[in-house]
Design a protein around this motif. Structure first.
Motif, PDB file in Angstrom:
ATOM      1  N   MET A 126     -12.444   9.535  -1.715  1.00  0.00           N
ATOM      2  CA  MET A 126     -11.204  10.552  -1.461  1.00  0.00           C
ATOM      3  C   MET A 126     -10.165   9.166  -1.601  1.00  0.00           C
ATOM      4  O   MET A 126      -9.120   9.566  -1.698  1.00  0.00           O
ATOM      5  N   LEU A 127     -10.525   7.740  -1.759  1.00  0.00           N
ATOM      6  CA  LEU A 127      -9.283   6.821  -2.985  1.00  0.00           C
ATOM      7  C   LEU A 127      -8.698   6.940  -3.899  1.00  0.00           C
ATOM      8  O   LEU A 127      -7.616   7.085  -3.996  1.00  0.00           O
ATOM      9  N   LEU A 128      -9.986   7.694  -4.724  1.00  0.00           N
ATOM     10  CA  LEU A 128      -9.563   7.517  -5.803  1.00  0.00           C
ATOM     11  C   LEU A 128      -8.238   9.069  -6.217  1.00  0.00           C
ATOM     12  O   LEU A 128      -7.813   9.122  -6.815  1.00  0.00           O
ATOM     13  N   VAL A 129      -9.094   9.894  -4.779  1.00  0.00           N
ATOM     14  CA  VAL A 129      -8.155  10.813  -5.131  1.00  0.00           C
ATOM     15  C   VAL A 129      -6.808  10.691  -4.467  1.00  0.00           C
ATOM     16  O   VAL A 129      -6.084  11.572  -5.153  1.00  0.00           O
ATOM     17  N   THR A 130      -6.543  10.125  -3.616  1.00  0.00           N
ATOM     18  CA  THR A 130      -5.474   9.980  -3.458  1.00  0.00           C
ATOM     19  C   THR A 130      -4.448   9.091  -4.167  1.00  0.00           C
ATOM     20  O   THR A 130      -3.292   9.435  -4.382  1.00  0.00           O
ATOM     21  N   ALA A 131      -5.663   8.442  -5.138  1.00  0.00           N
ATOM     22  CA  ALA A 131      -4.374   7.667  -5.704  1.00  0.00           C
ATOM     23  C   ALA A 131      -4.285   8.706  -6.885  1.00  0.00           C
ATOM     24  O   ALA A 131      -2.501   8.283  -7.710  1.00  0.00           O
ATOM     25  N   TYR A 132      -4.589   9.408  -7.489  1.00  0.00           N
ATOM     26  CA  TYR A 132      -4.354  10.753  -8.071  1.00  0.00           C
ATOM     27  C   TYR A 132      -3.421  11.427  -7.948  1.00  0.00           C
ATOM     28  O   TYR A 132      -2.127  11.584  -8.135  1.00  0.00           O
ATOM     29  N   ILE A 133      -3.402  11.936  -7.019  1.00  0.00           N
ATOM     30  CA  ILE A 133      -2.209  12.472  -6.597  1.00  0.00           C
ATOM     31  C   ILE A 133      -1.304  12.217  -5.648  1.00  0.00           C
ATOM     32  O   ILE A 133       0.143  12.422  -6.285  1.00  0.00           O
ATOM     33  N   ALA A 134      -0.450  10.667  -5.374  1.00  0.00           N
ATOM     34  CA  ALA A 134       0.253   9.416  -5.217  1.00  0.00           C
ATOM     35  C   ALA A 134       1.228   9.249  -6.617  1.00  0.00           C
ATOM     36  O   ALA A 134       1.883   9.193  -6.359  1.00  0.00           O
ATOM     37  N   TYR A 135       0.124   9.149  -7.663  1.00  0.00           N
ATOM     38  CA  TYR A 135       0.973   9.248  -9.132  1.00  0.00           C
ATOM     39  C   TYR A 135       1.228  10.308  -9.421  1.00  0.00           C
ATOM     40  O   TYR A 135       2.753   9.975 -10.117  1.00  0.00           O
ATOM     41  N   ARG A 136       0.522  11.438  -9.799  1.00  0.00           N
ATOM     42  CA  ARG A 136       1.103  12.948 -10.363  1.00  0.00           C
ATOM     43  C   ARG A 136       2.360  13.262  -8.482  1.00  0.00           C
ATOM     44  O   ARG A 136       3.326  13.301  -9.385  1.00  0.00           O
ATOM     45  N   ALA A 137       2.555  12.419  -7.575  1.00  0.00           N
ATOM     46  CA  ALA A 137       4.046  12.855  -6.604  1.00  0.00           C
ATOM     47  C   ALA A 137       4.906  12.115  -6.516  1.00  0.00           C
ATOM     48  O   ALA A 137       6.174  12.303  -6.698  1.00  0.00           O
ATOM     49  N   PHE A 138       4.455  11.049  -6.671  1.00  0.00           N
ATOM     50  CA  PHE A 138       5.654   9.686  -7.323  1.00  0.00           C
ATOM     51  C   PHE A 138       5.943   9.324  -7.843  1.00  0.00           C
ATOM     52  O   PHE A 138       6.800   8.300  -8.524  1.00  0.00           O
ATOM     53  N   ARG A 139       4.943   9.259  -9.334  1.00  0.00           N
ATOM     54  CA  ARG A 139       4.998   8.493 -10.857  1.00  0.00           C
ATOM     55  C   ARG A 139       5.143   7.123 -10.125  1.00  0.00           C
ATOM     56  O   ARG A 139       6.058   6.584 -10.997  1.00  0.00           O
ATOM     57  N   ARG A 140       4.788   6.522  -9.672  1.00  0.00           N
ATOM     58  CA  ARG A 140       4.673   4.741 -10.092  1.00  0.00           C
ATOM     59  C   ARG A 140       3.212   4.239  -9.808  1.00  0.00           C
ATOM     60  O   ARG A 140       1.981   4.422  -8.397  1.00  0.00           O
ATOM     61  N   PRO A 141       3.359   3.918 -11.421  1.00  0.00           N
ATOM     62  CA  PRO A 141       2.270   3.399 -11.142  1.00  0.00           C
ATOM     63  C   PRO A 141       0.599   2.138 -10.407  1.00  0.00           C
ATOM     64  O   PRO A 141      -0.341   2.610 -10.506  1.00  0.00           O
ATOM     65  N   LEU A 142       2.101   1.526 -10.013  1.00  0.00           N
ATOM     66  CA  LEU A 142       1.576  -0.065  -9.507  1.00  0.00           C
ATOM     67  C   LEU A 142       0.475   1.115  -8.122  1.00  0.00           C
ATOM     68  O   LEU A 142      -0.420   0.099  -7.662  1.00  0.00           O
ATOM     69  N   LEU A 143       2.002   1.856  -7.822  1.00  0.00           N
ATOM     70  CA  LEU A 143       0.944   2.429  -6.184  1.00  0.00           C
ATOM     71  C   LEU A 143      -0.826   2.476  -6.451  1.00  0.00           C
ATOM     72  O   LEU A 143      -1.810   2.861  -5.819  1.00  0.00           O
ATOM     73  N   SER A 144      -0.619   3.544  -7.126  1.00  0.00           N
ATOM     74  CA  SER A 144      -1.861   4.112  -7.921  1.00  0.00           C
ATOM     75  C   SER A 144      -2.938   3.991  -8.894  1.00  0.00           C
ATOM     76  O   SER A 144      -4.252   3.551  -7.871  1.00  0.00           O
ATOM     77  N   ILE A 145      -2.596   2.066  -9.339  1.00  0.00           N
ATOM     78  CA  ILE A 145      -3.438   1.788  -9.922  1.00  0.00           C
ATOM     79  C   ILE A 145      -4.085   0.729  -8.704  1.00  0.00           C
ATOM     80  O   ILE A 145      -4.803   0.344  -9.236  1.00  0.00           O
ATOM     81  N   SER A 146      -3.573   0.280  -7.994  1.00  0.00           N
ATOM     82  CA  SER A 146      -4.131  -0.710  -6.930  1.00  0.00           C
ATOM     83  C   SER A 146      -5.192  -0.308  -6.529  1.00  0.00           C
ATOM     84  O   SER A 146      -5.469  -1.283  -6.018  1.00  0.00           O
ATOM     85  N   VAL A 147      -5.575   0.868  -6.120  1.00  0.00           N
ATOM     86  CA  VAL A 147      -6.092   1.997  -4.944  1.00  0.00           C
ATOM     87  C   VAL A 147      -7.736   1.508  -6.171  1.00  0.00           C
ATOM     88  O   VAL A 147      -8.790   1.329  -5.083  1.00  0.00           O
ATOM     89  N   VAL A 148      -7.601   1.533  -7.720  1.00  0.00           N
ATOM     90  CA  VAL A 148      -9.093   1.311  -8.576  1.00  0.00           C
ATOM     91  C   VAL A 148      -9.472   0.614  -7.419  1.00  0.00           C
ATOM     92  O   VAL A 148     -11.000   1.006  -7.776  1.00  0.00           O
ATOM     93  N   PRO A 149      -8.797  -0.229  -7.770  1.00  0.00           N
ATOM     94  CA  PRO A 149     -10.099  -1.937  -7.742  1.00  0.00           C
ATOM     95  C   PRO A 149     -11.079  -1.689  -6.125  1.00  0.00           C
ATOM     96  O   PRO A 149     -12.459  -1.657  -5.925  1.00  0.00           O
ATOM     97  N   VAL A 150     -10.397  -1.125  -5.538  1.00  0.00           N
ATOM     98  CA  VAL A 150     -10.915  -1.275  -4.173  1.00  0.00           C
ATOM     99  C   VAL A 150     -11.920   0.378  -4.228  1.00  0.00           C
ATOM    100  O   VAL A 150     -13.084   0.213  -3.474  1.00  0.00           O
ATOM    101  N   ALA A 151     -11.615   1.482  -4.461  1.00  0.00           N
ATOM    102  CA  ALA A 151     -11.929   2.113  -4.380  1.00  0.00           C
ATOM    103  C   ALA A 151     -13.871   2.412  -5.486  1.00  0.00           C
ATOM    104  O   ALA A 151     -14.437   2.230  -4.943  1.00  0.00           O
ATOM    105  N   VAL A 152     -13.052   1.212  -6.200  1.00  0.00           N
ATOM    106  CA  VAL A 152     -14.320   1.295  -7.188  1.00  0.00           C
ATOM    107  C   VAL A 152     -16.066  -0.086  -6.480  1.00  0.00           C
ATOM    108  O   VAL A 152     -17.323   0.396  -6.157  1.00  0.00           O
ATOM    109  N   VAL A 153     -15.159  -0.918  -5.597  1.00  0.00           N
ATOM    110  CA  VAL A 153     -16.226  -1.759  -4.600  1.00  0.00           C
ATOM    111  C   VAL A 153     -16.242  -0.480  -3.327  1.00  0.00           C
ATOM    112  O   VAL A 153     -17.966  -0.746  -3.444  1.00  0.00           O
ATOM    113  N   PHE A 154     -16.045   0.350  -2.936  1.00  0.00           N
ATOM    114  CA  PHE A 154     -16.417   0.696  -2.073  1.00  0.00           C
ATOM    115  C   PHE A 154     -17.519   2.077  -2.617  1.00  0.00           C
ATOM    116  O   PHE A 154     -18.538   2.411  -2.234  1.00  0.00           O
ATOM    117  N   LEU A 155     -17.445   2.240  -3.571  1.00  0.00           N
ATOM    118  CA  LEU A 155     -18.716   3.222  -4.224  1.00  0.00           C
ATOM    119  C   LEU A 155     -19.733   2.317  -4.635  1.00  0.00           C
ATOM    120  O   LEU A 155     -20.656   3.235  -4.846  1.00  0.00           O
TER     121      LEU A 155
END
Length: 338
Positions: A126-155
């Motif tokens: 869910m967080l990875l999907v959120t990171a993707y759509i947030a990047y597509r909508a806002f074009r702010r890489p920091l917001l999306s990239i910062s979610v990835v380490p958290v999502a990896v730990v969750f996975l």
């Protein structure tokens, strides 16, 4: 392990401070999106607390509510600011895809690594999907990239929980994600620049025939314009168009709460920047057309109060299409007239 406790303590502090900050913003701006984000971070605090002092198995359930709160925040923000991008929400249907993949792997004889799957796994996707759509909508890489380490730990939560690697990734991601969340909640409506002296704060009535001269007077000033008109406006103006048809930076005429939120956000940003917020509404007749008269008057009274509190001014263009009785009611609400 002392190192583990120290990292967990950082997680507790980051989640608590972020949740508190977003809650204050949510209450002040009456924003459901900010409230959802605040709840999400509060659930992350609960997760870490329970993991430390109660039971790790129970703590996993709260990861889902963290992911849900953060995702709902992004969904509501996109719906509010980028209504043409709501088609991206369909990607959330991929959240349970891991169960399908794992089942096929089992059918074909592949063993699933221990610690993979479960609530945390779905939360990570869910967080990875959120990171993707947030990047597509806002074009702010920091917001999306910062979610990835958290999502990896969750996975790989069951395999990584309690390890320095897992805690390190989680803490780093949460810290950066916290900063990114706070930054993106400031929409940047106030674009800075010199603001001419205005003799009055609050709500000011403008004769619609004098609107052109008002535009010319504040051509070089940062202005928030709420309009129905198409055309080119100065770069330091933030322009939102009232329209029943959704497009970029459009607001439905019935969405007065969203409009109020944008105006308040602009006034707050202007005050924090050391300037004065100047708002021009030149489509009042259109708002009356789609809303109850009392509702629109309450809306004007509300933005007037916020303008006074934040040392700003809201110019409202009133034309001949507004009947005499309504005009008198608006004049009672106003603090001046141009």
């Amino acid at each position: 392990m002392p190192q583990v406790v120290e990292i967990e303590s950082v997680m507790l502090a980051v989640s608590l401070v972020t949740s508190g900050y977003l809650l204050i913003r949510a209450l002040r701006e009456r924003s459901l999106a900010l409230f959802s984000a605040s709840l999400g971070w509060a659930f992350l605090f609960v997760h870490v607390f329970i993991r430390l002092f109660v039971d790790q198995a129970v703590a996993e359930a709260f990861l889902y509510f963290f992911a849900l709160g953060v995702s709902l925040y992004v969904v509501l923000l996109i719906k509010e600011m980028h209504p043409t991008k709501t088609y991206l929400f369909a990607f959330y249907m991929l959240t349970p895809i891991s169960h399908v993949i794992y089942r096929f792997l089992e059918v074909f004889g592949y063993s699933i690594p221990k610690g993979i799957g479960g609530i945390a796994n779905d939360s990570g996707i869910m967080l990875l999907v959120t990171a993707y759509i947030a990047y597509r909508a806002f074009r702010r890489p920091l917001l999306s990239i910062s979610v990835v380490p958290v999502a990896v730990v969750f996975l790989a939560y069951k395999a990584l929980r309690g390890t320095l690697l897992g805690l390190g990734l989680m803490t780093l991601g949460a810290l950066v994600f916290s900063i990114a969340t706070i930054r993106v909640t400031s929409m940047g409506l106030f674009k800075g620049g010199s603001v001419p002296e205005v003799d009055v704060t609050g709500l000011v009535i403008v004769d619609s025939r004098k609107l052109k001269s008002l535009f010319e007077k504040y051509m070089d000033s940062p202005v928030l314009l709420i309009t129905r008109e198409e055309g080119e406006f100065p770069e330091n103006w933030s322009v939102f168009r009232i329209s029943a048809v959704p497009f970029e930076n459009s607001i439905p005429p019935t969405a007065l709460e969203r409009l109020r939120h944008i105006i308040v956000q602009y006034l707050v940003e202007a005050e924090k920047s050391g300037g004065r917020g100047l708002v021009i509404i030149d489509c009042l007749d259109f708002l009356f057309l789609y809303n109850d008269k009392l509702t629109v008057l309450k809306f004007l009274g509300d933005v007037r109060d916020h303008a006074i509190v934040h040392e700003g001014v809201v110019f409202v263009a009133v034309g001949d299409s507004i009947d005499a009785h309504t005009r008198r009611l608006i004049e009672k609400l106003s603090d001046g007239k141009v």
